[in-house]
Scaffold this active site. Sequence first.
Site, PDB file in Angstrom:
ATOM      1  N   ASN A   7     128.345  -5.081  74.424  1.00 18.50           N
ATOM      2  CA  ASN A   7     129.798  -5.253  74.381  1.00 18.50           C
ATOM      3  C   ASN A   7     130.443  -3.935  74.789  1.00 18.50           C
ATOM      4  O   ASN A   7     130.641  -3.047  73.966  1.00 18.50           O
ATOM      5  CB  ASN A   7     130.215  -5.660  72.959  1.00 18.50           C
ATOM      6  CG  ASN A   7     131.719  -5.836  72.810  1.00 18.50           C
ATOM      7  OD1 ASN A   7     132.485  -5.607  73.751  1.00 18.50           O
ATOM      8  ND2 ASN A   7     132.154  -6.225  71.628  1.00 18.50           N
ATOM      9  N   ARG A  90     129.434  -9.143  77.115  1.00 17.85           N
ATOM     10  CA  ARG A  90     130.807  -9.602  76.944  1.00 17.85           C
ATOM     11  C   ARG A  90     131.624  -9.146  78.149  1.00 17.85           C
ATOM     12  O   ARG A  90     131.547  -7.989  78.543  1.00 17.85           O
ATOM     13  CB  ARG A  90     131.408  -8.990  75.677  1.00 17.85           C
ATOM     14  CG  ARG A  90     132.886  -9.219  75.566  1.00 17.85           C
ATOM     15  CD  ARG A  90     133.487  -8.430  74.413  1.00 17.85           C
ATOM     16  NE  ARG A  90     134.925  -8.570  74.422  1.00 17.85           N
ATOM     17  CZ  ARG A  90     135.784  -7.553  74.252  1.00 17.85           C
ATOM     18  NH1 ARG A  90     135.337  -6.334  74.056  1.00 17.85           N
ATOM     19  NH2 ARG A  90     137.072  -7.781  74.278  1.00 17.85           N
ATOM     20  N   HIS A 180     139.879 -11.416  73.919  1.00 21.18           N
ATOM     21  CA  HIS A 180     139.198 -11.324  72.616  1.00 21.18           C
ATOM     22  C   HIS A 180     138.848 -12.708  72.059  1.00 21.18           C
ATOM     23  O   HIS A 180     138.690 -12.872  70.849  1.00 21.18           O
ATOM     24  CB  HIS A 180     140.071 -10.612  71.555  1.00 21.18           C
ATOM     25  CG  HIS A 180     140.244  -9.144  71.777  1.00 21.18           C
ATOM     26  ND1 HIS A 180     141.429  -8.495  71.490  1.00 21.18           N
ATOM     27  CD2 HIS A 180     139.396  -8.202  72.252  1.00 21.18           C
ATOM     28  CE1 HIS A 180     141.299  -7.210  71.771  1.00 21.18           C
ATOM     29  NE2 HIS A 180     140.079  -7.010  72.238  1.00 21.18           N
ATOM     30  N   HIS A 208     142.899  -8.996  65.764  1.00 17.34           N
ATOM     31  CA  HIS A 208     141.805  -8.163  66.265  1.00 17.34           C
ATOM     32  C   HIS A 208     142.426  -6.842  66.714  1.00 17.34           C
ATOM     33  O   HIS A 208     143.119  -6.793  67.733  1.00 17.34           O
ATOM     34  CB  HIS A 208     141.075  -8.848  67.424  1.00 17.34           C
ATOM     35  CG  HIS A 208     139.955  -8.016  67.959  1.00 17.34           C
ATOM     36  ND1 HIS A 208     138.635  -8.398  67.889  1.00 17.34           N
ATOM     37  CD2 HIS A 208     139.951  -6.790  68.548  1.00 17.34           C
ATOM     38  CE1 HIS A 208     137.880  -7.445  68.413  1.00 17.34           C
ATOM     39  NE2 HIS A 208     138.667  -6.464  68.825  1.00 17.34           N
ATOM     40  N   LEU A 209     142.201  -5.795  65.921  1.00 20.13           N
ATOM     41  CA  LEU A 209     142.849  -4.504  66.182  1.00 20.13           C
ATOM     42  C   LEU A 209     141.795  -3.453  66.470  1.00 20.13           C
ATOM     43  O   LEU A 209     141.012  -3.076  65.581  1.00 20.13           O
ATOM     44  CB  LEU A 209     143.680  -4.078  64.963  1.00 20.13           C
ATOM     45  CG  LEU A 209     144.629  -5.134  64.387  1.00 20.13           C
ATOM     46  CD1 LEU A 209     145.242  -4.644  63.082  1.00 20.13           C
ATOM     47  CD2 LEU A 209     145.723  -5.493  65.393  1.00 20.13           C
ATOM     48  N   GLY A 210     141.749  -3.002  67.709  1.00 22.15           N
ATOM     49  CA  GLY A 210     140.775  -1.977  68.082  1.00 22.15           C
ATOM     50  C   GLY A 210     141.420  -1.074  69.118  1.00 22.15           C
ATOM     51  O   GLY A 210     142.632  -0.889  69.125  1.00 22.15           O
ATOM     52  N   GLY A 212     141.668  -1.934  72.080  1.00 22.11           N
ATOM     53  CA  GLY A 212     142.544  -3.006  72.567  1.00 22.11           C
ATOM     54  C   GLY A 212     142.805  -3.929  71.399  1.00 22.11           C
ATOM     55  O   GLY A 212     141.917  -4.127  70.567  1.00 22.11           O
ATOM     56  N   ARG A 241     147.296   1.523  76.066  1.00 18.71           N
ATOM     57  CA  ARG A 241     148.166   0.522  76.706  1.00 18.71           C
ATOM     58  C   ARG A 241     149.487   0.405  75.961  1.00 18.71           C
ATOM     59  O   ARG A 241     149.515   0.424  74.727  1.00 18.71           O
ATOM     60  CB  ARG A 241     147.497  -0.849  76.714  1.00 18.71           C
ATOM     61  CG  ARG A 241     146.229  -0.898  77.504  1.00 18.71           C
ATOM     62  CD  ARG A 241     145.728  -2.328  77.599  1.00 18.71           C
ATOM     63  NE  ARG A 241     144.302  -2.330  77.752  1.00 18.71           N
ATOM     64  CZ  ARG A 241     143.456  -3.031  77.003  1.00 18.71           C
ATOM     65  NH1 ARG A 241     143.908  -3.834  76.058  1.00 18.71           N
ATOM     66  NH2 ARG A 241     142.170  -2.961  77.205  1.00 18.71           N
ATOM     67  N   ASP A 283     143.012   7.472  69.748  1.00 19.00           N
ATOM     68  CA  ASP A 283     142.117   7.059  68.667  1.00 19.00           C
ATOM     69  C   ASP A 283     142.874   6.999  67.337  1.00 19.00           C
ATOM     70  O   ASP A 283     143.476   7.990  66.908  1.00 19.00           O
ATOM     71  CB  ASP A 283     140.960   8.056  68.595  1.00 19.00           C
ATOM     72  CG  ASP A 283     139.855   7.597  67.668  1.00 19.00           C
ATOM     73  OD1 ASP A 283     138.778   7.253  68.169  1.00 19.00           O
ATOM     74  OD2 ASP A 283     140.083   7.585  66.440  1.00 19.00           O
ATOM     75  N   ARG A 285     141.915   7.073  64.305  1.00 22.13           N
ATOM     76  CA  ARG A 285     141.535   8.059  63.283  1.00 22.13           C
ATOM     77  C   ARG A 285     142.238   9.387  63.525  1.00 22.13           C
ATOM     78  O   ARG A 285     142.672  10.041  62.576  1.00 22.13           O
ATOM     79  CB  ARG A 285     140.014   8.273  63.299  1.00 22.13           C
ATOM     80  CG  ARG A 285     139.234   7.124  62.731  1.00 22.13           C
ATOM     81  CD  ARG A 285     137.774   7.191  63.102  1.00 22.13           C
ATOM     82  NE  ARG A 285     137.573   6.906  64.519  1.00 22.13           N
ATOM     83  CZ  ARG A 285     136.419   6.524  65.049  1.00 22.13           C
ATOM     84  NH1 ARG A 285     135.355   6.407  64.297  1.00 22.13           N
ATOM     85  NH2 ARG A 285     136.321   6.264  66.334  1.00 22.13           N
ATOM     86  N   GLY A 333     141.176  -2.923  62.427  1.00 20.73           N
ATOM     87  CA  GLY A 333     141.391  -3.959  61.412  1.00 20.73           C
ATOM     88  C   GLY A 333     140.334  -3.925  60.312  1.00 20.73           C
ATOM     89  O   GLY A 333     140.630  -4.164  59.140  1.00 20.73           O
ATOM     90  N   GLU A 334     139.102  -3.597  60.686  1.00 18.42           N
ATOM     91  CA  GLU A 334     138.022  -3.589  59.696  1.00 18.42           C
ATOM     92  C   GLU A 334     138.013  -2.315  58.866  1.00 18.42           C
ATOM     93  O   GLU A 334     137.540  -2.315  57.731  1.00 18.42           O
ATOM     94  CB  GLU A 334     136.664  -3.723  60.403  1.00 18.42           C
ATOM     95  CG  GLU A 334     136.437  -5.083  61.020  1.00 18.42           C
ATOM     96  CD  GLU A 334     135.231  -5.113  61.942  1.00 18.42           C
ATOM     97  OE1 GLU A 334     134.267  -4.363  61.709  1.00 18.42           O
ATOM     98  OE2 GLU A 334     135.262  -5.898  62.917  1.00 18.42           O
ATOM     99  N   GLU A 385     130.985 -10.634  67.796  1.00 22.54           N
ATOM    100  CA  GLU A 385     130.989 -11.239  69.132  1.00 22.54           C
ATOM    101  C   GLU A 385     129.576 -11.296  69.678  1.00 22.54           C
ATOM    102  O   GLU A 385     129.210 -12.208  70.413  1.00 22.54           O
ATOM    103  CB  GLU A 385     131.881 -10.420  70.066  1.00 22.54           C
ATOM    104  CG  GLU A 385     133.341 -10.468  69.679  1.00 22.54           C
ATOM    105  CD  GLU A 385     134.134  -9.305  70.252  1.00 22.54           C
ATOM    106  OE1 GLU A 385     134.784  -9.503  71.278  1.00 22.54           O
ATOM    107  OE2 GLU A 385     134.108  -8.207  69.676  1.00 22.54           O
TER     108      GLU A 385
HETATM  109  P1  AMP Z   1     137.143  -0.836  68.790  1.00 24.67           P
HETATM  110  O1  AMP Z   1     137.830  -0.878  70.120  1.00 24.67           O
HETATM  111  O2  AMP Z   1     137.093  -2.168  68.104  1.00 24.67           O
HETATM  112  O3  AMP Z   1     135.801  -0.165  68.854  1.00 24.67           O
HETATM  113  O4  AMP Z   1     138.035   0.079  67.836  1.00 24.67           O
HETATM  114  C1  AMP Z   1     138.302   1.416  68.116  1.00 24.67           C
HETATM  115  C2  AMP Z   1     139.436   1.896  67.197  1.00 24.67           C
HETATM  116  O5  AMP Z   1     139.048   1.721  65.827  1.00 24.67           O
HETATM  117  C3  AMP Z   1     139.779   3.369  67.381  1.00 24.67           C
HETATM  118  O6  AMP Z   1     141.190   3.534  67.446  1.00 24.67           O
HETATM  119  C4  AMP Z   1     139.236   4.006  66.122  1.00 24.67           C
HETATM  120  O7  AMP Z   1     139.978   5.142  65.709  1.00 24.67           O
HETATM  121  C5  AMP Z   1     139.378   2.887  65.115  1.00 24.67           C
HETATM  122  N1  AMP Z   1     138.471   3.121  63.993  1.00 24.67           N
HETATM  123  C6  AMP Z   1     137.126   3.051  64.020  1.00 24.67           C
HETATM  124  N2  AMP Z   1     136.615   3.414  62.808  1.00 24.67           N
HETATM  125  C7  AMP Z   1     137.673   3.707  62.017  1.00 24.67           C
HETATM  126  C8  AMP Z   1     137.822   4.174  60.666  1.00 24.67           C
HETATM  127  N3  AMP Z   1     136.747   4.386  59.887  1.00 24.67           N
HETATM  128  N4  AMP Z   1     139.077   4.362  60.198  1.00 24.67           N
HETATM  129  C9  AMP Z   1     140.149   4.155  60.982  1.00 24.67           C
HETATM  130  N5  AMP Z   1     140.094   3.739  62.258  1.00 24.67           N
HETATM  131  C10 AMP Z   1     138.871   3.521  62.785  1.00 24.67           C
END
Ligand code: AMP
Length: 399
Positions: A7, A90, A180, A208-210, A212, A241, A283, A285, A333-334, A385
Site C-alpha cells: 500500500n 493498492r 479510499h 479515513h484521516l491520514g 490523504g 493538499r 505531518d 505529529r 484517525g487511529e 486495506e
Molecule cells: P497515513 O497516510 O494513513 O499513513 O497517515 C499519515 C498521518 O498520520 C501523518 O500525518 C502522521 O503524522 C499521522 N500519524 C501517524 N502516527 C501518528 C501518531 N502516533 N499520532 C498522531 N498522528 C500520527
Amino acid sequence: MLILVVNAGSSSLKYQLIDMDGEKVLAKGNCDRIGIDGHISHKTHDGRQINEDCSFPTHTEAFEKLVDSLVNGEAAVIDSMSEISAVGHRVVQGAEVFSETTIATDEVIDKIDELAELAPVHNHAHALALRACKKVFSEDVPQVVVFDTAFHQTMPPKAYMYGIPYGDYEKYHVRKYGFHGTSHRFVSAALSKAMGKDLKDLKIVSCHLGNGSSITAIENGKSIDTSMGFTPLDGVIMGTRSGAIDASAVTYLAKKMNLSPDEMSSYLNKQCGFLGVSDVSSDNREIYAAINNGDEKAQLTADMLRYEIKKYIGSYAAVMNGLDAVIFTGGIGENSWEVRGGVCTNMDYLGIKIDFDLNKTVRGTLTKISTPDSKVEVWVIPTNEELLIARDTLAIISK
Ligand code: AMP
C-alpha cells in the site's frame, strides 16, 4: 499461499505478508517519512521487530528495504522471495479505465502512471512501487492492482454530479469518483461485526484521516456520498493538499501567480494543506509538536481540520436522516487523540458524546470511544486495506 500486499501512499509504504491459509499475517510494517528522511518499522508474527531510521529519497528505496527485511536478518520470515505467490497493490485512481481488480502488466502500470494527473500525489507512487516490485520478483509472480474508486460506484448521480453542463460530464467524465474505498469498505464491515449489527441497519460516517483524508457516508453498507471528488484533492484539508476550495479562487490565484494548469495542480496537491497553512510540516505529529511550542499557524491548521470534519459529519447525518456510528481510521484517525477529541467536542446536539479520558489512551486499536449514553457510537477502527487486497489478489490469481 503467501501474498505480499503493498500500500504505497504519498509518504508511506505499508506492507503485509499474508499466508492465505488462515489469513495469517506473517510480517507487517511501514516504511514512512518517504521523501522527508525515512524510517522502517517491521514486525513479525512472533514478535521480532526492526525499528530503524533509513534513507528513503523515493518509494524505490523503501520497497527495496521492505523486501530485504522479509528475507534477510533477524526479522526475516521467509528464506527466499520465491515463496511469495503474488503481490497485490493498492491503487488510488482507476478512473473509468479500470473498473475492477486486474493483473498489472507493463501496459497496465504505464496506464496507472498516466492516470497520475487525476491523482497527482498517489498514482505515480503506485507505479514506482509496481516497477520496483517487478525488478525484484521474477516475471512469473503476478502483480495485481486493486482500485480504490470501486466502493463509491454506488453513489447516486445527485451526489456524484458537479454543476457543470451535462454534455461536458458525458464528454470528459468529470464527476466525483471518491477514493479510499477499500478502507471504508473494510472498516464499515469491521464496525458492523464489532457492534453486532447488520450493515444494512446502520448509518455510518467513516472518517479515513491520514496523509490523504476522506470522509464517507455509508447507508445500507453502500457509499452514498464521499468527500473526495474527481481527484483526491477535494474534501478536508490534508498533508499537502488544500481540500475543497472555490474554483474561482483557483483561477484567480493561477492568474496572480502566473501558474499553468499543471503548475496550479502541483501547487494545490503538494504545497498546500497542513504544510502550506502551518508553514511547519505536512505531518500531523509535527503540527502538534509545533502547537505545543506555541505556533499559531500550526494551531490554525489543526483547528481547520477538526472544523471541516465536524461539518462533514453534520451534513452526512442530514442526508442520511440519522446517524448510528462514526468511525475514525487512517494514520491520524487511529492515532491522534487530539484530532478525534476536537472533532467530537460539542457534538451532543447530534448525539455524539465520547469518553475523553479513554480517547487519550487509544492508539491504533479497535475501541469504542463513545460513552454508554451516547446515541451515536464512535469507534476507532484500524483499517486493513491489505487484507481486502490480499483476498482480491487471491481471487484473481485463482481464476
Ligand atoms: P497515513 O497516510 O494513513 O499513513 O497517515 C499519515 C498521518 O498520520 C501523518 O500525518 C502522521 O503524522 C499521522 N500519524 C501517524 N502516527 C501518528 C501518531 N502516533 N499520532 C498522531 N498522528 C500520527
